[in-house]
Design a protein around this motif. Structure first.
Motif, PDB file in Angstrom:
ATOM      1  N   GLN A 149      -0.773 -44.981 -46.042  1.00  0.00           N
ATOM      2  CA  GLN A 149      -1.009 -46.430 -46.048  1.00  0.00           C
ATOM      3  C   GLN A 149      -1.648 -46.841 -47.369  1.00  0.00           C
ATOM      4  OE1 GLN A 149      -3.666 -47.852 -43.016  1.00  0.00           O
ATOM      5  NE2 GLN A 149      -2.934 -49.935 -43.184  1.00  0.00           N
ATOM      6  N   GLU A 150      -2.614 -46.027 -47.847  1.00  0.00           N
ATOM      7  CA  GLU A 150      -3.224 -46.337 -49.146  1.00  0.00           C
ATOM      8  C   GLU A 150      -2.156 -46.328 -50.236  1.00  0.00           C
ATOM      9  OE1 GLU A 150      -6.350 -43.485 -49.719  1.00  0.00           O
ATOM     10  OE2 GLU A 150      -7.507 -44.258 -48.024  1.00  0.00           O
ATOM     11  N   LYS A 188      -5.614 -34.886 -38.374  1.00  0.00           N
ATOM     12  CA  LYS A 188      -4.850 -34.659 -39.602  1.00  0.00           C
ATOM     13  C   LYS A 188      -3.761 -35.724 -39.746  1.00  0.00           C
ATOM     14  CE  LYS A 188      -2.020 -31.181 -41.924  1.00  0.00           C
ATOM     15  NZ  LYS A 188      -0.912 -32.091 -42.169  1.00  0.00           N
ATOM     16  N   ASP A 189      -3.069 -36.015 -38.629  1.00  0.00           N
ATOM     17  CA  ASP A 189      -2.025 -37.044 -38.661  1.00  0.00           C
ATOM     18  C   ASP A 189      -2.602 -38.395 -39.069  1.00  0.00           C
ATOM     19  OD1 ASP A 189      -0.220 -35.132 -37.895  1.00  0.00           O
ATOM     20  OD2 ASP A 189      -0.027 -35.837 -35.816  1.00  0.00           O
ATOM     21  N   MET A 219       0.984 -46.986 -49.809  1.00  0.00           N
ATOM     22  CA  MET A 219       1.816 -48.182 -49.634  1.00  0.00           C
ATOM     23  C   MET A 219       1.117 -49.400 -50.209  1.00  0.00           C
ATOM     24  SD  MET A 219       3.321 -47.840 -45.827  1.00  0.00           S
ATOM     25  CE  MET A 219       4.370 -46.498 -45.344  1.00  0.00           C
ATOM     26  N   VAL A 220      -0.185 -49.487 -50.006  1.00  0.00           N
ATOM     27  CA  VAL A 220      -0.935 -50.609 -50.576  1.00  0.00           C
ATOM     28  C   VAL A 220      -0.806 -50.573 -52.089  1.00  0.00           C
ATOM     29  CG1 VAL A 220      -3.246 -51.545 -50.919  1.00  0.00           C
ATOM     30  CG2 VAL A 220      -2.523 -50.842 -48.632  1.00  0.00           C
ATOM     31  N   SER A 221      -0.940 -49.384 -52.661  1.00  0.00           N
ATOM     32  CA  SER A 221      -0.821 -49.251 -54.113  1.00  0.00           C
ATOM     33  C   SER A 221       0.579 -49.650 -54.568  1.00  0.00           C
ATOM     34  CB  SER A 221      -1.113 -47.810 -54.542  1.00  0.00           C
ATOM     35  OG  SER A 221      -2.446 -47.482 -54.235  1.00  0.00           O
ATOM     36  N   LYS A 222       1.608 -49.218 -53.834  1.00  0.00           N
ATOM     37  CA  LYS A 222       2.978 -49.587 -54.195  1.00  0.00           C
ATOM     38  C   LYS A 222       3.162 -51.101 -54.102  1.00  0.00           C
ATOM     39  CE  LYS A 222       5.093 -45.247 -52.763  1.00  0.00           C
ATOM     40  NZ  LYS A 222       5.906 -44.579 -51.745  1.00  0.00           N
ATOM     41  N   SER A 223       2.537 -51.697 -53.102  1.00  0.00           N
ATOM     42  CA  SER A 223       2.621 -53.139 -52.926  1.00  0.00           C
ATOM     43  C   SER A 223       1.965 -53.843 -54.112  1.00  0.00           C
ATOM     44  CB  SER A 223       1.927 -53.535 -51.617  1.00  0.00           C
ATOM     45  OG  SER A 223       1.834 -54.929 -51.509  1.00  0.00           O
TER      46      SER A 223
END
Length: 104
Positions: free
Chosen positions: A68-69, A59-60, A71-75
């Motif tokens: 992370q996905e 789950k973690d 964060m990639v989108s935010k990037s």
């Protein structure tokens, strides 16, 4: 013949020492069975605890992958915003240049 009469017959025909030796072996086997049963129960408990820990780790990992996905989108959004600002600045320069040329 009943079981009791057979037991009495066996006790009568088997020397006492042999009978005690067999009874001790039976007791030893029963004790070993009890010990193994307890060890199996403890082992099953460890398996359950380990499985629960593994489920938590899965789950973690899933949560981390999701983050992370994100964060990639935010990037990508940040990159797009920077590109938009750069394009707006370039457009402003072009507009000023055009305005300057029109005013001439």
């Amino acid at each position: 013949a009943s079981v009791k009469s057979l037991q009495e017959e066996v006790k009568g025909s088997v020397p006492k020492k042999q009978l005690l030796a067999v009874e001790e072996k039976v007791k030893a086997v029963e004790d070993e069975r009890t010990t193994l049963t307890k060890e199996l129960a403890a082992s099953n408990t460890r398996v359950k605890v380990t499985s629960a820990a593994l489920d938590t780790l899965r789950k973690d990992v899933k949560d981390l992958n999701t983050r992370q996905e994100g964060m990639v989108s935010k990037s990508k959004v940040a990159d797009a915003e920077k590109e938009t600002v750069r394009c707006e600045e370039a457009l402003a320069i072009v507009q000023k240049d055009l305005q300057f040329q029109v005013e001439k």
